[in-house]
Scaffold this motif. Structure first.
Motif, PDB file in Angstrom:
ATOM      1  N   ILE A   1      -4.336   6.323  -0.940  1.00 13.97           N
ATOM      2  CA  ILE A   1      -4.537   5.499  -0.900  1.00 13.97           C
ATOM      3  C   ILE A   1      -4.604   4.259  -1.657  1.00 13.97           C
ATOM      4  O   ILE A   1      -5.397   4.358  -3.174  1.00 13.97           O
ATOM      5  N   THR A   2      -3.676   3.796  -1.891  1.00 12.28           N
ATOM      6  CA  THR A   2      -3.218   2.921  -3.645  1.00 12.28           C
ATOM      7  C   THR A   2      -2.882   1.542  -2.570  1.00 12.28           C
ATOM      8  O   THR A   2      -1.679   1.460  -2.056  1.00 12.28           O
ATOM      9  N   GLN A   3      -3.593   0.992  -3.532  1.00 11.70           N
ATOM     10  CA  GLN A   3      -3.100  -0.959  -3.070  1.00 11.70           C
ATOM     11  C   GLN A   3      -2.699  -1.879  -4.223  1.00 11.70           C
ATOM     12  O   GLN A   3      -2.859  -1.830  -5.588  1.00 11.70           O
TER      13      GLN A   3
ATOM     14  N   MET B   1       0.509  -1.091   0.287  1.00 14.27           N
ATOM     15  CA  MET B   1      -0.317  -0.157   0.099  1.00 14.27           C
ATOM     16  C   MET B   1       0.737   0.928  -0.023  1.00 14.27           C
ATOM     17  O   MET B   1       1.833   1.597   0.570  1.00 14.27           O
ATOM     18  N   ILE B   2       0.248   2.190  -0.711  1.00 13.80           N
ATOM     19  CA  ILE B   2       0.994   3.297  -0.782  1.00 13.80           C
ATOM     20  C   ILE B   2      -0.084   4.327  -0.382  1.00 13.80           C
ATOM     21  O   ILE B   2      -0.632   4.593  -0.309  1.00 13.80           O
ATOM     22  N   VAL B   3       0.517   5.195   1.022  1.00 12.55           N
ATOM     23  CA  VAL B   3      -0.324   6.116   1.303  1.00 12.55           C
ATOM     24  C   VAL B   3       0.270   7.675   1.392  1.00 12.55           C
ATOM     25  O   VAL B   3       2.232   7.260   1.133  1.00 12.55           O
ATOM     26  N   MET B   4      -0.610   8.886   0.861  1.00 11.73           N
ATOM     27  CA  MET B   4       1.085  10.302   0.503  1.00 11.73           C
ATOM     28  C   MET B   4      -0.731  11.175   0.770  1.00 11.73           C
ATOM     29  O   MET B   4      -1.652  10.499   0.988  1.00 11.73           O
ATOM     30  N   MET B   5       0.226  12.011   2.056  1.00  9.70           N
ATOM     31  CA  MET B   5      -0.651  12.512   3.120  1.00  9.70           C
ATOM     32  C   MET B   5      -0.030  14.685   2.542  1.00  9.70           C
ATOM     33  O   MET B   5       1.097  14.692   3.002  1.00  9.70           O
ATOM     34  N   HIS B   6      -0.854  15.279   2.029  1.00 14.79           N
ATOM     35  CA  HIS B   6       0.393  16.760   2.157  1.00 14.79           C
ATOM     36  C   HIS B   6      -0.965  17.567   3.208  1.00 14.79           C
ATOM     37  O   HIS B   6      -2.343  17.429   3.481  1.00 14.79           O
ATOM     38  N   GLU B   7      -0.152  18.622   4.113  1.00 16.79           N
ATOM     39  CA  GLU B   7      -1.332  19.309   4.568  1.00 16.79           C
ATOM     40  C   GLU B   7      -0.413  20.824   4.639  1.00 16.79           C
ATOM     41  O   GLU B   7       0.811  20.880   4.247  1.00 16.79           O
ATOM     42  N   ILE B   8      -1.301  21.506   3.479  1.00 19.68           N
ATOM     43  CA  ILE B   8      -0.944  22.865   3.353  1.00 19.68           C
ATOM     44  C   ILE B   8      -1.708  24.052   4.306  1.00 19.68           C
ATOM     45  O   ILE B   8      -3.234  23.884   4.505  1.00 19.68           O
TER      46      ILE B   8
END
Length: 441
Positions: free
Chosen positions: A377-379, A354-361
């Motif tokens: 979220i990509t599996q 699983m790939i998890v990415m998060m941006h907080e701006i």
């Protein structure tokens, strides 16, 4: 017919090869895949009419340059230290180059020559770095276009095991180059927090972790990634008080890895002779051992933890407390550890990553402060067509297609931060279920 040359057929190449071969008939491509392992190439290319396998030693200059001369576009998924060989060949023979790796000091020295030659060398066109740049810049440009003033930028990304396959005390399995896992963070990290530059040395990087909440997943741990400050100018956010890029992991992994660092087992400088060395003696090479105590008690006392703790279970899972002989000849500690995790933390055939990415701006607009969250979220499908292989390979494949279709009038050494690059690539990635969801506070 256009010819594409791909160097490297490892874990991250699977979905890229799939993409190139699926598109080959319509786009009128022929693909050459070069790697030292012919069987590995054939396992990923099958019997396609549109591919030629090429088994070569990448350091064989004559063989390598022959392939470069005969192609229209080069893609490199080689280990980072080997990119420079390919980059110099591309410069010599006038070929454009795409790669998922970071811009390194060696290729940076070629920047003026690349521009003068009218070539495009697109680096950091994968996942992290790659999709993170493109998705972040799309958000930044959108906020700025609407008059928003950004004050804080934080970006998190991690390759993790999917919850249904998360069945070991490390909460981790290998979905990409194991060497990169062992050496991750070895140069420490630098970022800016509330106007102050923070520098975290390697030996403390994994014990400084904090957590963030990811929708549908819960809390994940993060640690700062490399030199975040180097991207502030690329993102045109030089003056903001807070800027950080970070790596995501499950919390248990960070606790365990911090222990391996403290024990000196990730060191890649000094070599040890392992032919008569047991795993326990290797693990305890930098500490005193009391023969009256059990292996678990010795390690626990040294670390100041309980012999029944989670960390001891993690070390036992890797086989680090047993009396078996390593028998790998002369190796660095990092190489021994790489061999261990490749054996103990490998993905089973049915495992999914699983790939998890998060941006907080955080930004201000019309006197109102807002925090934007954008996450993806990509599996993966299985242990071959992983989420890691998708997110590293597909941006490269899409970029190759657009470049060979003459969609770009761009030369020089670049990373994918321009709208003409990120808009079409992010749009096509949505066809592969790689998309972001946004929320505001």
């Amino acid at each position: 017919m256009k010819h594409i040359l791909l160097f490297g057929a490892g874990k991250s190449a699977t979905c890229l090869i799939d993409y190139l071969l699926v598109n080959a008939p319509r786009q009128k491509w022929h693909v050459t895949v070069a790697d030292h392992d012919l069987m590995l190439i054939k396992s990923k290319t099958g019997k396609s009419y549109y591919v030629t396998p090429a088994a070569i030693d990448i350091k064989d200059q004559a063989a390598r340059q022959k392939l470069v001369q005969e192609t229209d576009l080069v893609i490199s998924l080689l280990p980072p230290p080997l990119h420079i060989f390919v980059a110099k060949d591309c410069l010599q023979f006038g070929k454009n180059l795409l790669t998922a790796s970071y811009i390194d000091p060696e290729v940076k020295k070629l920047e003026k020559e690349i521009e003068k030659a009218g070539l495009l060398f697109m680096y950091e066109m994968g996942l992290d770095p790659g999709i993170d740049h493109m998705s972040a810049m799309k958000l930044i440009h959108s906020i700025e276009k609407k008059g928003g003033q950004i004050s804080a930028f934080r970006s998190y990304c991690g390759g993790l095991i999917s919850p249904e396959s998360n069945d070991n005390p490390w909460q981790y399995k290998i979905s990409w180059n194991a060497r990169n896992i062992v050496t991750a963070g070895s140069s420490g990290a630098t970022y800016r927090e509330k106007g102050k530059v923070k520098e975290i040395p390697y030996e403390h990087l994994f014990d400084q972790t904090k957590t963030i909440h990811i929708p549908s997943l819960g809390k994940l741990a993060y640690y700062p990634n490399r030199d975040s400050l180097g991207y502030m100018s690329a993102y045109k956010l030089e003056d903001i008080p807070t800027f950080m890029r970070a790596t995501l992991r499950y919390p248990d992994f960070c606790e365990g890895w911090s222990t391996l660092v403290k024990l000196g087992l990730t060191d890649d400088k000094e070599k040890v002779q392992t032919d008569d060395l047991t795993y326990f003696k290797w693990t305890t090479q930098h500490m005193k051992v009391d023969k009256q105590l059990s292996n678990e008690e010795n390690i626990a006392n040294h670390l100041g933890i309980s012999a029944k703790s989670k960390i001891i279970r993690q070390l036992k899972f890797l086989g680090l407390l047993n009396g078996e002989v390593i028998n790998l000849g002369e190796q660095t500690n990092a190489s021994v550890l790489q061999n261990i995790i490749e054996s103990r933390l490998s993905m089973e055939q049915t495992d999914k990553d699983m790939i998890v990415m998060m941006h907080e701006i955080e930004f201000e607009r019309r006197g109102m402060t807002t925090k934007l969250h954008s996450f993806m979220i990509t599996q993966g499908e299985d242990n071959m067509r992983t989420a890691m292989a998708k997110t590293v390979g597909l941006p490269l494949g899409i970029m190759a297609k657009l470049l060979l279709q003459d969609k770009f009038n761009l030369t020089g050494l670049h990373i994918p931060i321009l709208p003409d690059i990120y808009n079409p690539i992010l749009k096509e990635l949505e066809d592969y279920n790689i998309r972001f969801e946004e929320s505001f506070e």
